[in-house]
Structures are given as C-alpha cells and as structure tokens.
Design an enzyme around this catalytic site. Structure first.
Site, PDB file in Angstrom:
ATOM      1  N   GLU A 265     -95.459  11.254 -50.877  1.00  0.00           N
ATOM      2  CA  GLU A 265     -96.558  10.678 -50.092  1.00  0.00           C
ATOM      3  C   GLU A 265     -96.015  10.180 -48.759  1.00  0.00           C
ATOM      4  O   GLU A 265     -94.973   9.530 -48.709  1.00  0.00           O
ATOM      5  CB  GLU A 265     -97.210   9.487 -50.798  1.00  0.00           C
ATOM      6  CG  GLU A 265     -98.070   9.787 -51.983  1.00  0.00           C
ATOM      7  CD  GLU A 265     -98.729   8.515 -52.533  1.00  0.00           C
ATOM      8  OE1 GLU A 265     -98.792   7.507 -51.791  1.00  0.00           O
ATOM      9  OE2 GLU A 265     -99.163   8.531 -53.692  1.00  0.00           O
ATOM     10  N   GLU A 319    -111.098   7.804 -48.935  1.00  0.00           N
ATOM     11  CA  GLU A 319    -111.627   7.550 -50.283  1.00  0.00           C
ATOM     12  C   GLU A 319    -112.301   6.178 -50.311  1.00  0.00           C
ATOM     13  O   GLU A 319    -111.649   5.140 -50.315  1.00  0.00           O
ATOM     14  CB  GLU A 319    -110.496   7.629 -51.305  1.00  0.00           C
ATOM     15  CG  GLU A 319    -109.850   9.001 -51.369  1.00  0.00           C
ATOM     16  CD  GLU A 319    -108.622   9.024 -52.245  1.00  0.00           C
ATOM     17  OE1 GLU A 319    -108.754   8.982 -53.483  1.00  0.00           O
ATOM     18  OE2 GLU A 319    -107.507   9.068 -51.678  1.00  0.00           O
ATOM     19  N   LYS A 322    -111.500   3.153 -53.081  1.00  0.00           N
ATOM     20  CA  LYS A 322    -110.170   2.602 -53.339  1.00  0.00           C
ATOM     21  C   LYS A 322    -110.163   1.096 -53.086  1.00  0.00           C
ATOM     22  O   LYS A 322    -110.723   0.627 -52.099  1.00  0.00           O
ATOM     23  CB  LYS A 322    -109.121   3.272 -52.448  1.00  0.00           C
ATOM     24  CG  LYS A 322    -108.837   4.716 -52.796  1.00  0.00           C
ATOM     25  CD  LYS A 322    -107.541   5.198 -52.197  1.00  0.00           C
ATOM     26  CE  LYS A 322    -106.352   4.621 -52.928  1.00  0.00           C
ATOM     27  NZ  LYS A 322    -105.073   5.165 -52.425  1.00  0.00           N
ATOM     28  N   GLU A 328    -106.386   1.354 -47.058  1.00  0.00           N
ATOM     29  CA  GLU A 328    -106.334   2.168 -48.270  1.00  0.00           C
ATOM     30  C   GLU A 328    -107.461   3.194 -48.333  1.00  0.00           C
ATOM     31  O   GLU A 328    -107.328   4.234 -48.964  1.00  0.00           O
ATOM     32  CB  GLU A 328    -106.384   1.279 -49.514  1.00  0.00           C
ATOM     33  CG  GLU A 328    -105.101   0.540 -49.805  1.00  0.00           C
ATOM     34  CD  GLU A 328    -103.977   1.478 -50.227  1.00  0.00           C
ATOM     35  OE1 GLU A 328    -104.254   2.454 -50.931  1.00  0.00           O
ATOM     36  OE2 GLU A 328    -102.829   1.238 -49.820  1.00  0.00           O
TER      37      GLU A 328
END
Length: 383
Positions: A265, A319, A322, A328
C-alpha cells in the site's frame, strides 16, 4: 551412484523452483477496497481497470462477485484471509483448507488468483492475534500444498511501519525487538518458500505527522536536494525509495539478503481534516502521477539497484464508509461514480463533466440516457 546423485540434485532444484511463485508479475498495481455503498459493480470495475491497463490488484477479502466477474480477464488478484479468521486458522488447518476450497478453488483457473494475504497489518496492531500469524500462514501454505496450488498462489502478509524501530536514514533500518518473536519465524518461513516481504509505505503519513521537518517535495517525488545516507553515501531524492531501502537494510541485518520487498500500500489523500497536513487534490495528483511514472520505469532502488521496485497504490476509489479521519475516505484515484478524482493520465468510466450521472443496477447511466428511456416507455404506454 554419481548419476543418481546428479538426478536427485536436479529433482531438488526443480522442486525448489516450483514452490516460488509471485503474486505480482507487473510493477504497478491498485488496491481495490470496497468499504463503500456507492462504488461501481465489479463488472464496471473490470472495465475501468482494462481501460487503464492495470493488471495487478489486491482485494481485502475473497468476494465471490469480484472473483466471478474477473474470470478470464487475466488480471492478477491477491485476496485476503480476514483478520478475524486468523486464530481459528492457526489452530485448525482444516479451516484453512475449507476456506480455500469454498472461497477460491471454484474460480480457478479462470480467475487469476495469484496471492493470499494472511491478515492485514497484524504485527504492531492487534496484539491478541500476533501470535496466531505465523501458524496461520503455515496452515494456509500447507492447505495450498495439499491442493497442489503452491506453484500458482503466493502466501504473504502485509505490514505497517509499526514493525520498525528505525527507518531513517535508510542504513539505520531496523525491526523492533518486540516484533521479533513473531517476525523472526515469519521471515524464516517466507525465505524458505520464496515469498517477499510486503510493507505499507506512506510518505503521506510521514509528512502529515512531521510537516515542519520533512520537505514535501521529497515526499512527492518532486525536485529537491534529497538526502545522503551518511553510512552508505547513497543519495535519495524521494522518500518512497528510502522507505523501501530501509526495509532491505533491516532484512539484511537478519541475514536475508535476497528477499524481495514489495509495497502493498502507498498513496496520498486528496482531502483531510484541518490537522492533516498535505491532504489536498494537488498533492495527491502529484504523488500518484510521479509514483506511477517511477514504478513503470521498472528500476531498482539506490541500495538494491537490481531489485525492481513494485507497489500497489491505495486506492482505486474513495470509500465513503471508512471510519477514522477524513483522509481515510479520500485516497481514491477515482470517485464513486467512476470519474477520475484528479488527472494522472487514467481514463474514467464517465467524464468529469458527467460525474453527476446516476448509477442504475450497477451500470452507469447518464441523465440524458434516462430521459430517452423514460420517453420511450411513455410512448409505448400511449400506443
């Protein structure tokens, strides 16, 4: 006797080679997270990846919808055995076998499942399952061997920066002593079966927590004076390479000079809270554009020039579900509707100008298309 010994040696070499498999054959991949209620259906995600020639992805589960949709695509997928299963899998090998038989085997060989990540960021996180990691990894590997899949599916587990006691300068790369009861046996096992070490490396997080001492250009692959490692005398003009090399140094100190390091990541948030320095669209675009360019060069790092750098960007989509700080939910290269979040040379499912289009039954329909459909239905009813 000499001939039989030679044949036996050849057999060993062939067997040893057969257990080494790589989940990532390219150099640039994307993490396909799905903690959201508004991202495209897997079939549209496949179309998006094909449009942008992305051939490697990681998913954080073993979603049957994704594995089914990607059948025949040739896109290489690394799946994840969830953290909550680690304890059970570590204690009972039959659970690992059943998990693979139920969640993965039905989609093989059509779907190119190339790796299993056993948990995510276990060490340095939830200490209650740290001791389960190595037995769980071994159980998954034994299950793959029993099914004859060790020559096609790699076993690994990604780590956060929490496993390090030092990463600066790179020649100081050292793992935490508190991690070694778990990390030591894990590295020994990975070295034996040929798995790489996966790390999650985020220059964004380093800059976010210490913006006054880190040159943002160094973090973003932009022109800067860089750093010179006082021990190796190597020059680093970006933090990404420095993080990878700190990992190579830490491995070397334990005797693992040939183990590959892959970044599982890395990314940069396009939006954050007031206290999240650097989180904006311009920096996200700069980092991800330069990251893509750097990885596509297929070159090594200053400390390991012959070991080609590989990494998965985080993430495919923003997203919206999250938890945590605003950043995030804003790491995506694409918005939920499939349009680009910012331009790094990729194509979106819809253009930025039509990003207000609706999503209908997992497919993208523009407002113009909906009007045409509605008019058609009305005409049919009148007739």
């Amino acid at each position: 006797m000499a001939n039989s010994s030679f044949i036996f040696l050849c057999f060993l070499l062939l067997f040893s080679g057969s257990i080494v498999v790589h989940a990532m054959t390219g150099t640039y991949g994307i993490n396909y997270g799905k903690i959201s209620d508004n991202i495209p259906a897997p079939e549209d995600v496949l179309r998006l990846l094909r449009m942008n020639k992305i051939k490697n992805i990681r998913i954080y589960d073993a979603d049957s919808r994704v594995l089914r949709a990607f059948s025949g695509s040739g896109i290489e997928i690394s799946v994840c055995l969830p953290n909550e299963l680690l304890k059970d899998v570590s204690l009972n090998g039959s659970i690992a076998l059943e998990w693979i038989q139920v969640n993965l085997q039905p989609y093989l060989p059509g779907t190119s499942i190339r790796g299993i990540a056993v948990g995510n960021e276990i060490l340095g996180g939830d200490t209650s399952i740290s001791e389960a990691l190595v037995p769980a990894v071994r159980s998954v590997y034994r299950a793959l061997r029993r099914l004859g899949l060790t020559n096609t599916i790699e076993v690994s587990t990604p780590h956060s920066e929490a496993i390090f006691s030092s990463t600066y300068p790179p020649s100081n790369g050292t793992f935490k002593e508190s991690m070694m009861p778990y990390l030591g046996p894990l590295l020994h096992f990975f070295n034996r079966v040929g798995s790489p070490l996966y790390i999650n490396a985020y220059p964004f997080l380093a800059y976010k927590f210490d913006p006054s001492h880190i040159d943002i250009n160094y973090a973003l692959f932009q022109p800067n004076k860089g750093i010179v490692d006082p021990k190796t005398k190597l020059h680093y003009d970006n933090m990404f390479d420095a993080m990878v090399d700190a990992t190579y140094v830490a491995l070397e100190k334990l005797g693992y000079t040939k183990m590959q390091v892959i970044v599982s990541e890395t990314g940069w948030a396009s939006k954050g809270d007031d206290n999240e320095a650097g989180a904006d669209p311009k920096n996200a675009r700069t980092y991800n554009f330069n990251l893509h360019k750097r990885l596509m060069k297929k070159k090594g790092t200053p400390y390991r020039p012959k070991m080609i750098a590989k990494g998965y960007v985080f993430a495919l989509f923003n997203e919206n579900l999250k938890p945590g700080p605003t950043s995030e939910r804003n790491f995506g290269l694409f918005k939920a509707d499939g349009s680009i979040a910012y331009d790094i040379g990729f194509k979106g499912l819809v253009s930025a100008a039509s990003s207000k289009d609706f999503v209908l039954q997992g497919r993208f329909w523009s407002s113009q298309s909906l009007i045409i459909v509605a008019c058609t239905i009305i005409l049919v009813l009148l007739m």
